[in-house]
Write a protein that holds these residues in place. Structure first.
Motif, mmCIF file in Angstrom:
data_model
loop_
_atom_site.group_PDB
_atom_site.id
_atom_site.type_symbol
_atom_site.label_atom_id
_atom_site.label_comp_id
_atom_site.label_asym_id
_atom_site.label_seq_id
_atom_site.Cartn_x
_atom_site.Cartn_y
_atom_site.Cartn_z
ATOM 1 N N ILE A 55 0.756 -1.380 -0.040
ATOM 2 C CA ILE A 55 -0.091 0.109 -0.149
ATOM 3 C C ILE A 55 0.944 1.296 -0.088
ATOM 4 O O ILE A 55 0.285 2.325 0.340
ATOM 5 C CB ILE A 55 -1.132 0.119 1.126
ATOM 6 N N GLY A 56 2.316 1.128 -0.260
ATOM 7 C CA GLY A 56 3.018 2.240 -0.487
ATOM 8 C C GLY A 56 3.922 2.823 0.523
ATOM 9 O O GLY A 56 4.650 3.702 0.564
ATOM 10 N N PHE A 57 3.944 1.899 1.652
ATOM 11 C CA PHE A 57 5.042 2.290 2.813
ATOM 12 C C PHE A 57 6.452 1.732 2.261
ATOM 13 O O PHE A 57 6.341 0.665 1.731
ATOM 14 C CB PHE A 57 4.558 1.604 4.019
ATOM 15 N N GLU A 58 7.437 2.239 2.637
ATOM 16 C CA GLU A 58 8.879 1.754 2.486
ATOM 17 C C GLU A 58 8.980 0.731 3.854
ATOM 18 O O GLU A 58 9.010 1.169 4.953
ATOM 19 C CB GLU A 58 9.810 2.902 2.695
ATOM 20 N N HIS A 74 6.190 6.199 6.007
ATOM 21 C CA HIS A 74 5.050 6.885 4.539
ATOM 22 C C HIS A 74 5.058 8.308 5.111
ATOM 23 O O HIS A 74 4.888 8.643 6.012
ATOM 24 C CB HIS A 74 3.878 6.275 4.619
ATOM 25 N N CYS A 138 -4.993 3.292 6.829
ATOM 26 C CA CYS A 138 -4.104 3.756 5.986
ATOM 27 C C CYS A 138 -4.298 3.503 4.406
ATOM 28 O O CYS A 138 -4.195 4.094 3.749
ATOM 29 C CB CYS A 138 -2.614 3.263 6.523
ATOM 30 N N ARG A 139 -4.813 1.925 4.622
ATOM 31 C CA ARG A 139 -4.995 1.527 3.080
ATOM 32 C C ARG A 139 -6.090 2.260 2.439
ATOM 33 O O ARG A 139 -5.908 2.569 1.273
ATOM 34 C CB ARG A 139 -5.481 0.070 3.383
ATOM 35 N N LYS A 142 -5.161 5.638 1.098
ATOM 36 C CA LYS A 142 -4.214 5.662 0.163
ATOM 37 C C LYS A 142 -5.023 5.433 -1.150
ATOM 38 O O LYS A 142 -4.752 5.797 -2.124
ATOM 39 C CB LYS A 142 -3.354 4.766 0.257
ATOM 40 N N GLY A 146 -4.560 8.963 -2.394
ATOM 41 C CA GLY A 146 -3.291 8.517 -3.108
ATOM 42 C C GLY A 146 -2.200 8.892 -1.859
ATOM 43 O O GLY A 146 -0.894 8.988 -2.456
ATOM 44 N N GLY A 147 -2.683 9.494 -0.626
ATOM 45 C CA GLY A 147 -1.683 9.477 0.250
ATOM 46 C C GLY A 147 -2.263 9.657 1.911
ATOM 47 O O GLY A 147 -3.385 8.979 1.843
#
Length: 462
Positions: A55-58, A74, A138-139, A142, A146-147
């Motif tokens: 879902i875009g986390f590092e 994030h 958080c999902r 996103k 988008g953030g």
């Protein structure tokens, strides 16, 4: 608000999918205290890191001498606060297995006679279901925007249920990376099924073991009785003098630094309607034994205590043996509130004991841990935002409560990272954590997701 509405709608629409993800995590038997499950703990960490990465986390699985940590980052909007979310993916053992109605790692959704549903599995409430409420929020952000409205770091531990031996070294080694404006800890309960809660205070703890010695050996009570010092008598007298007739602790300096909660806070506690009889009735008691004139919630949430946890000495086996023991032992604990220094409390207790020792007696002390209390400022703007966000989601307004026990990680965040914590969880008192048939209410799982979405939006608002 339009963005938040779409996020909440997304959570509603995808509840079944979020339940599938939780169920997949619950099927992993990540029992941290049993070495045989070490690989399963790693699988749980990898599952979560993979899900966060998707879902875009590092996100990464980070090694420790024990079970791995999961750390994920994030970015958020410029100027938005940075929050650290903490949870743990490890679970308790399942014994006794024969008391489970279904397989502990075979999650099922059970419908109760009143129509409510619950997720039954080990870890459903402690803490996999709780941590997944935040990840699902958080999902949804996103997916819809988008953030995220805040900069978010997620920190998931794998040894909480086995004493967290790797936690402090990891915090020290990664202090800069993990420091944030506030920590969000989702390992606590609501006040009741309709009333969310923010735990604003955790009592600290000092543990002491004392051994009082007299004669060089156990003595015949007929031959020496009346003439020789009896360490059990000495110990019992000292322990009895620790509290007065009104339940107050008599150790000099014990209450130094202790402040009263604001009257508005005490009024909110009274409004919860918890009677002494209701609080004590569940354990077969009826009359409070602490400081007179204070409610049971005051006694357990905002006042320090001195308790005797165990006494031993002399002959305790079957039958009867007429001896005067050479030594007697007691284990004593002090629950502390904000303003009390654990080191000073320990020193004051030891002086209290030593000053009361008669001739021919000596004492030896053994410390058993010490940590200060944690108190979130009652006027914290972050607290106000979180409380309003919770109140917007649940049928009843959010309440600020205390906790009589301790959550060690909260103290470590404060002492090692200089960071306050907001303790917000959606568990219930009957979730049977650590016991057979652990469950997490579907309402807790669903509205917990929605609550975190509201909180994130509120914290990120400017």
């Amino acid at each position: 608000m339009a963005n938040l509405d779409s996020v909440l709608a997304c959570l509603d629409l995808n509840l079944d999918r979020s339940l599938e993800r939780l169920s997949a995590l619950l099927r992993i038997p990540s029992i941290s205290t049993d070495p045989d499950y070490a690989e399963q703990c790693r699988l749980a960490a990898e599952f979560l890191a993979g899900d966060l990465g998707a879902i875009g986390f590092e996100a990464a699985v980070r090694e420790t001498p024990g079970h791995p940590m999961v750390v994920a980052h994030h970015d958020g909007p410029e100027g938005a606060p940075h929050v650290l979310f903490y949870g743990h993916y490890d679970v308790q053992p399942v014994d006794p297995l024969d008391e489970w109605k279904t397989g502990p790692f075979e999650p099922v959704v059970s419908q109760m006679p009143d129509g409510t549903k619950r997720i039954v599995a080990r870890g459903s409430a402690d803490d996999k279901g709780q941590l997944m409420t935040f990840i699902e929020a958080c999902r949804a952000f996103k997916a819809e925007t988008g953030g995220l409205p805040c900069k978010v770091t997620i920190f998931l531990e794998g040894e909480e249920e086995s004493g967290s031996p790797s936690l402090n070294p990891f915090l020290d080694a990664n202090r800069d990376e993990l420091s944030a404006d506030v920590a969000l800890v989702c390992d606590t309960n609501m006040w009741d099924r309709e009333t969310p809660a923010i735990s604003t205070g955790l009592r600290g703890l000092v543990g002491e073991e004392m051994v009082v010695r007299a004669a060089s050996r156990d003595l015949h009570s007929g031959y020496y009785g009346g003439a020789a010092q009896n360490p059990i008598h000495v110990l019992a007298k000292i322990l009895a003098e620790m509290r007065d007739a009104d339940g107050g602790v008599t150790i000099p300096g014990f209450y130094d630094g202790v402040e009263e909660p604001p009257e508005s806070v005490k009024a909110s506690w009274r409004a919860l309607g918890m009677s002494d009889a209701a609080f004590l009735g569940e354990v077969g008691l009826s009359v409070p034994a602490g400081e007179k004139g204070r409610s049971v919630l005051e006694q357990t949430w905002s006042r320090p205590t001195a308790e005797v946890n165990g006494i031993s000495g002399g002959y305790t086996g079957k039958g009867f043996k007429t001896v005067i023991a050479a030594e007697a032992t007691a284990k004593v604990s002090f629950r502390l509130v904000a303003g009390q220094d654990p080191a000073k409390i320990r020193a004051a207790f030891r002086s209290f004991v030593e000053e009361r020792l008669p001739e021919d007696c000596s004492v030896e002390f053994h410390p058993h841990g010490g940590s200060p209390a944690i108190q979130l400022p009652f006027d914290s703007p972050l607290l106000d935002k979180a409380r309003q966000a919770l109140s917007d989601e649940w049928p009843k307004p959010a309440v600020m409560i205390g906790m009589g026990g301790s959550i060690p990680v909260v103290g470590e965040f404060k002492s090692r990272l200089g960071m306050e914590s907001l303790l917000i969880g959606f568990g219930l008192g009957d979730d049977a954590i650590h016991s057979p048939n652990e469950k997490y209410e579907m309402t807790s799982f669903h509205k917990g997701q929605r609550s975190w979405a509201r909180i994130l939006a509120a914290l990120g608002a400017r």
